[in-house]
Design an enzyme around this catalytic site. Sequence first.
Site, PDB file in Angstrom:
ATOM      1  N   TRP A 102       3.406  31.511   5.093  1.00  0.00           N
ATOM      2  CA  TRP A 102       2.445  31.003   6.085  1.00  0.00           C
ATOM      3  C   TRP A 102       2.705  31.587   7.456  1.00  0.00           C
ATOM      4  O   TRP A 102       1.768  31.879   8.199  1.00  0.00           O
ATOM      5  CB  TRP A 102       2.411  29.472   6.067  1.00  0.00           C
ATOM      6  CG  TRP A 102       1.826  29.008   4.773  1.00  0.00           C
ATOM      7  CD1 TRP A 102       2.478  28.434   3.728  1.00  0.00           C
ATOM      8  CD2 TRP A 102       0.464  29.191   4.339  1.00  0.00           C
ATOM      9  NE1 TRP A 102       1.605  28.228   2.676  1.00  0.00           N
ATOM     10  CE2 TRP A 102       0.374  28.678   3.022  1.00  0.00           C
ATOM     11  CE3 TRP A 102      -0.677  29.732   4.923  1.00  0.00           C
ATOM     12  CZ2 TRP A 102      -0.830  28.697   2.299  1.00  0.00           C
ATOM     13  CZ3 TRP A 102      -1.866  29.748   4.204  1.00  0.00           C
ATOM     14  CH2 TRP A 102      -1.932  29.232   2.915  1.00  0.00           C
ATOM     15  N   ASP A 172       2.887  25.125  13.275  1.00  0.00           N
ATOM     16  CA  ASP A 172       2.027  24.854  12.127  1.00  0.00           C
ATOM     17  C   ASP A 172       2.729  23.761  11.324  1.00  0.00           C
ATOM     18  O   ASP A 172       3.720  24.025  10.640  1.00  0.00           O
ATOM     19  CB  ASP A 172       1.853  26.132  11.293  1.00  0.00           C
ATOM     20  CG  ASP A 172       1.041  25.890  10.023  1.00  0.00           C
ATOM     21  OD1 ASP A 172       0.694  24.727   9.733  1.00  0.00           O
ATOM     22  OD2 ASP A 172       0.748  26.888   9.323  1.00  0.00           O
ATOM     23  N   LYS A 196      -2.605  17.495   3.028  1.00  0.00           N
ATOM     24  CA  LYS A 196      -1.319  17.209   2.389  1.00  0.00           C
ATOM     25  C   LYS A 196      -0.875  15.791   2.731  1.00  0.00           C
ATOM     26  O   LYS A 196      -0.868  14.926   1.864  1.00  0.00           O
ATOM     27  CB  LYS A 196      -0.295  18.247   2.793  1.00  0.00           C
ATOM     28  CG  LYS A 196      -0.757  19.659   2.362  1.00  0.00           C
ATOM     29  CD  LYS A 196      -0.063  20.750   3.105  1.00  0.00           C
ATOM     30  CE  LYS A 196      -0.790  22.069   3.066  1.00  0.00           C
ATOM     31  NZ  LYS A 196      -1.011  22.600   1.724  1.00  0.00           N
TER      32      LYS A 196
HETATM   33  N1  PMP Z   1      -0.130  26.561   6.864  1.00  0.00           N
HETATM   34  C1  PMP Z   1       0.595  25.968   5.906  1.00  0.00           C
HETATM   35  C2  PMP Z   1       2.032  25.659   6.175  1.00  0.00           C
HETATM   36  C3  PMP Z   1       0.006  25.652   4.682  1.00  0.00           C
HETATM   37  O1  PMP Z   1       0.728  25.069   3.713  1.00  0.00           O
HETATM   38  C4  PMP Z   1      -1.370  25.957   4.475  1.00  0.00           C
HETATM   39  C5  PMP Z   1      -2.092  25.598   3.203  1.00  0.00           C
HETATM   40  N2  PMP Z   1      -1.386  25.407   2.082  1.00  0.00           N
HETATM   41  C6  PMP Z   1      -2.059  26.578   5.504  1.00  0.00           C
HETATM   42  C7  PMP Z   1      -1.423  26.846   6.686  1.00  0.00           C
HETATM   43  C8  PMP Z   1      -3.502  26.968   5.336  1.00  0.00           C
HETATM   44  O2  PMP Z   1      -4.278  25.837   5.364  1.00  0.00           O
HETATM   45  P1  PMP Z   1      -5.836  25.893   5.075  1.00  0.00           P
HETATM   46  O3  PMP Z   1      -5.984  26.154   3.627  1.00  0.00           O
HETATM   47  O4  PMP Z   1      -6.261  24.526   5.500  1.00  0.00           O
HETATM   48  O5  PMP Z   1      -6.416  26.967   5.911  1.00  0.00           O
END
Ligand code: PMP
Length: 359
Positions: A102, A172, A196
């Site tokens: 991420w 994040d 989540k």
């Molecule tokens: N950052 C993290 C730490 C994530 O776990 C995720 C999704 N699993 C995201 C960003 C991306 O999120 P989204 O699918 O809502 O764009």
Amino acid sequence: MSRVYNFSAGPSIFPESVLQQAQQELLEWRDSGMSVMEMSHRGKHFSIIAEELESDLRSLMAVPENYKALFLQGGASAQFSLIPQNILNGKAKACYLNTGAWSEKAIKDAKNYCDVVVSASSEDTRFTSIPDASTWLLDDQAAYLHYTSNETIHGVEFQTTPNAHGLPLIADMSSNILSRKIDVSQYGLIYAGTQKNMGPAGVTVVIVRDDLIGYADKTTPSVFDYAEQAKNQSMLNTPATYNWYLVGLVLKWVKAQGGVEAIEQLNIAKAAKLYQAIDQSVLYSNPVDVPCRSRMNVPFILADESLDKPFIVSAEANGLFELKGHRSVGGMRASIYNAMPESGVLALIDFMAEFERTH
Ligand code: PMP
């Protein structure tokens, strides 16, 4: 009907009482005569939902007055671009810690807007560690320092808030928001997708300090300009109304559990039991450095890869679902967010022991 234990990384398990409440209120919310889905976002009933949503989030996270709480769309991934667009404020660089998949995605998108200084990276350990803070290269000309407080795929979590040495700190927190107490005043901006620990997919929470907004690049779409959305209570356009309502119900559930501090204690206990079971076994192992193991996402591998499939099949036969690891790392992953009851973790541990005994 038989509900299973759902270990999905997100969208993920919901508190059952919240689902029941949503079911009860589906046709009519309080005495409004209509479903939340049917309400005008400008109407008096929805205004109550919106106000409670913001005030509950603020009280749960003790958000200081000089921060805005926004409820946006586009997912956490949209923030990978919106953060540089909104926060660079003419600066040419931003610092990023690279601790997993991420972080990498955030870095890739930020590069479209500025020079990215990768202040530290754990790529050489295949993202199983967090580089020691003494080795980080922080550039005082950077607009901010970005990091991913919990790497959902690798199962790596910061246990303390990084010291950004004066740079605005951006986190994040998609996969660990509301799972542990944090001091919001140490951050410039916190963002998280809701799917989540906060509710269904479709809402992105952005908590941002007042002095950082109002300087968006002029190419920023108005609906993604934090200052514009702040002026309009995140209703510059039609918000994801039903999802706001569901997030609001989850926040009330967190409050009823005793708030973030109480949930954190449960999370510590759940994670400790699962890691202990993994560490004591011969069949299972977790590759992450012990001090940065995630309380939310617990990846583990089986010593014999040929057992992966039978493991998944018999886990499902035992009511334990979504344990397959992310395709990029393989193995297994148990996501044990706030809504996963201890009984789910204990059922998983029992199953793992039995599977090891019989294989
Ligand atoms: N950052 C993290 C730490 C994530 O776990 C995720 C999704 N699993 C995201 C960003 C991306 O999120 P989204 O699918 O809502 O764009």
